[in-house]
Scaffold this active site. Sequence first.
Site, PDB file in Angstrom:
ATOM      1  CB  CYS A 134      -0.900   0.085   1.024  1.00  0.00           C
ATOM      2  SG  CYS A 134      -2.067  -1.319   1.378  1.00  0.00           S
ATOM      3  NE  ARG A 181       5.668   1.585  -1.163  1.00  0.00           N
ATOM      4  CZ  ARG A 181       6.501   1.777  -0.345  1.00  0.00           C
ATOM      5  NH1 ARG A 181       7.529   2.364  -0.625  1.00  0.00           N
ATOM      6  NH2 ARG A 181       6.469   1.196   1.023  1.00  0.00           N
ATOM      7  CD1 TRP A 188       0.122  -5.931  -3.103  1.00  0.00           C
ATOM      8  CD2 TRP A 188       0.060  -6.590  -0.952  1.00  0.00           C
ATOM      9  NE1 TRP A 188       0.637  -7.412  -3.058  1.00  0.00           N
ATOM     10  CE2 TRP A 188       0.721  -7.713  -1.910  1.00  0.00           C
ATOM     11  CE3 TRP A 188       0.072  -6.985   0.295  1.00  0.00           C
ATOM     12  CZ2 TRP A 188       1.166  -8.792  -1.210  1.00  0.00           C
ATOM     13  CZ3 TRP A 188       0.279  -7.939   0.917  1.00  0.00           C
ATOM     14  CH2 TRP A 188       1.035  -9.042   0.099  1.00  0.00           C
ATOM     15  CG  ASN A 247       0.322   2.464   3.810  1.00  0.00           C
ATOM     16  OD1 ASN A 247      -0.813   2.477   2.977  1.00  0.00           O
ATOM     17  ND2 ASN A 247       1.448   2.876   3.276  1.00  0.00           N
ATOM     18  N   GLY A 248      -0.923  -1.094   6.334  1.00  0.00           N
ATOM     19  CA  GLY A 248      -0.484  -1.997   7.437  1.00  0.00           C
ATOM     20  C   GLY A 248      -1.721  -2.523   7.671  1.00  0.00           C
ATOM     21  CD  GLU A 253      17.439 -13.629  -6.345  1.00  0.00           C
ATOM     22  OE1 GLU A 253      16.934 -14.236  -5.110  1.00  0.00           O
ATOM     23  OE2 GLU A 253      17.085 -12.632  -6.722  1.00  0.00           O
ATOM     24  CE  LYS A 265      14.519 -12.023  -8.511  1.00  0.00           C
ATOM     25  NZ  LYS A 265      15.162 -11.062  -7.449  1.00  0.00           N
ATOM     26  CD  GLU A 321      10.431 -11.979  -7.162  1.00  0.00           C
ATOM     27  OE1 GLU A 321      10.071 -11.048  -6.557  1.00  0.00           O
ATOM     28  OE2 GLU A 321      11.631 -12.060  -7.538  1.00  0.00           O
ATOM     29  CG  HIS A 350      19.685 -37.558  -1.199  1.00  0.00           C
ATOM     30  ND1 HIS A 350      19.955 -38.797  -0.603  1.00  0.00           N
ATOM     31  CD2 HIS A 350      20.863 -36.946  -1.402  1.00  0.00           C
ATOM     32  CE1 HIS A 350      21.357 -38.778  -0.554  1.00  0.00           C
ATOM     33  NE2 HIS A 350      21.740 -37.792  -0.974  1.00  0.00           N
ATOM     34  CE  LYS A 390      12.155  -2.616  -5.381  1.00  0.00           C
ATOM     35  NZ  LYS A 390      12.777  -4.058  -5.796  1.00  0.00           N
TER      36      LYS A 390
HETATM   37  C1  F6R Z   1      12.409 -10.681  -4.729  1.00  0.00           C
HETATM   38  C2  F6R Z   1      12.468  -9.600  -3.894  1.00  0.00           C
HETATM   39  C3  F6R Z   1      11.849  -9.964  -2.471  1.00  0.00           C
HETATM   40  C4  F6R Z   1      12.776  -9.274  -1.409  1.00  0.00           C
HETATM   41  C5  F6R Z   1      12.065  -9.379   0.067  1.00  0.00           C
HETATM   42  C6  F6R Z   1      12.813  -8.431   0.995  1.00  0.00           C
HETATM   43  O1  F6R Z   1      12.834 -10.212  -6.036  1.00  0.00           O
HETATM   44  O2  F6R Z   1      12.765  -8.388  -4.051  1.00  0.00           O
HETATM   45  O3  F6R Z   1      12.023 -11.148  -2.098  1.00  0.00           O
HETATM   46  O4  F6R Z   1      14.048  -9.446  -1.464  1.00  0.00           O
HETATM   47  O5  F6R Z   1      10.820  -8.897   0.096  1.00  0.00           O
HETATM   48  O6  F6R Z   1      12.722  -7.033   0.708  1.00  0.00           O
HETATM   49  P1  F6R Z   1      13.822  -6.049   1.199  1.00  0.00           P
HETATM   50  O7  F6R Z   1      15.099  -6.490   0.723  1.00  0.00           O
HETATM   51  O8  F6R Z   1      13.476  -4.597   0.970  1.00  0.00           O
HETATM   52  O9  F6R Z   1      13.835  -6.391   2.800  1.00  0.00           O
END
Ligand code: F6R
Length: 596
Positions: free
Chosen positions: A2, A27, A74, A98-99, A470, A474, A477, A493, A591
């Site tokens: 949000c 975000r 969100w 927000n929250g 990772e 990616k 996502e 395994h 984000k």
């Molecule tokens: C994936 C991604 C998320 C963030 C996670 C932590 O591409 O961006 O997995 O890494 O939400 O976010 P931060 O680093 O802002 O604490």
Amino acid sequence: MCGIVGAIAERNVSPILLSGLKRLEYRGYDSAGIAVINEHQLFRERSQGKVAALEAKVIASDLKGSLGIAHTRWATHGVPHERNAHPHMSGTIAVVHNGIIENYQELKSKLSVGYSFESETDTEVIAHLIHSMRNDSETLFATVQKAITYLEGAFSIAVIDSNLPGELVAARKGTPLVIGMGLGENFIASDPFALLPVTNQFIYLEDFDCIRLTCTSIEILDKSGHIIERPTKNLYATDDAADKGLYKHYMQKEIFEQPKALSETLQGRLKVNLATLMGCDTHLSSKIEAVQINACGTSYHAGLVAKYWFESIGIACHVEVASEYRYRESVTPQNTLFISISQSGETLDTIEALKLAKQKPFLGYLAITNSPDSAITRESNWTILTHAGREIGVASTKAFTTQLTVLLALVDALSQHSNAAISEALTSLPFYSEAMLAMDETIQKMSKEFSESTSALFVARGILYPIAMEGALKLKEISYIHAESYPAGELKHGPLALVDKNMPVIAVVTENALTDKMIANLEEINARDGCLYIFKERRVQQKIGFGHEIELPDMPEITSPILVSIALQLFSYHVACEKGTDVDQPRNLAKSVTVE
Ligand code: F6R
């Protein structure tokens, strides 16, 4: 997640609010809304989907006013739908939030005598609560101060009342909120980036701060109700980050910005001691026997890579997902440094884990973040900034590789005999990252062949295993393709049962002590008809002879996790483009994750 924007001015604030919402789009959100006060009347528009849809409504209804609040939502409580979008209203009052309000059910049942609820949100409860507490003998400011004492959970709120067209009231507890100071006008936002077109002067609010803004005044009350002054900070961020330039997506731009981001992150950090790197006491270095790293998502993967680096110089390293650490009993080994890694510096789980850790006997608390004024920085003793520049694409790219760079510089600084190999590899990192980016076209071709797949396994060994994790994150996502990762030696395994001609396996083979073992694991996959996509470093002598293979440029072993991750970012990016997904704002993601 949000986003909040609010404005009070002597001009129409609707364009300011809409522009702020657009700047918060990165975000992640699913609906948006705006409320303004014009001649003592409250006007509201809300819309599911993009801010552009809200903007069309605002233009169509000619929504104007000199006081207003706006929001990108969100969904947490209630589906993404216009009726759940903020602002929520109660009589003359409108609220954005927000929250999460944890006790909203309890408050809702108390308020259900007298109020009917139109949404499934926790936020609507705040609007009715404030309305129910409003009386003529008390200001809106005083009412909001009182109302927030009933709210449990984390929140930032902004409140307007059409009976008071000259003031905007807001408060925060646990989630970010800043005041933007203008000339004869004032603003609020959950992220200063939203307000950069109208001001570069900001006041960062603290937990429990409650504020009242008019066009010409700012009043801040702290937790105990005392008037308080908070420092003003100038933000000189250029607007560049908000411009995609020649790139199709922010994510693509950010992938290609890595050579610059890495070299800026390395500035003044090569061959330095711990005191210079962290700004800590010179004795800390000799005291550290272990590190505990806490983070979420991609930042957690950075911690997992760092474990290999720390333990290679004899420093024990434990890495944990913050949302797990904060809810379990844990042992704190002696002389352990606690490290939080967070791009945004505002991830709630990471902040709460840090707060919990502060009650334990750690040597101290270090933050590695891309956000200088974030909550994580404020809660920590020391901060090492990753100079990645603003990252707008939801999927983290340059923030991740700069986190890794800082972590390796930290290991270098801690290394007893100042490790020449690390310093050399770090020095050449921007150069090698350019070489990796030159692989773009080749990787794009491979991603085309892969893009019809519905599932994938990412495999690697040793320090590249977290990079496989990772890579899988990616891919899922941004392309929505199911992906999992395994250390290649672990396949036999269990996961090998999944392998047949329909199971794509993405593998990374570089020159290191495990190369032969890794190739043997690929043989096992090939023997089961697995469809292999292999990223192989040029200098690896062994011929593989099966699967789709891409030759990666040679690279120093120690920085190979950073460099290989760039290749995998390009791979996921191109797969997502082939699939036509919303690369910069993938569905359901945000984000900056400021809720549990
Ligand atoms: C994936 C991604 C998320 C963030 C996670 C932590 O591409 O961006 O997995 O890494 O939400 O976010 P931060 O680093 O802002 O604490």
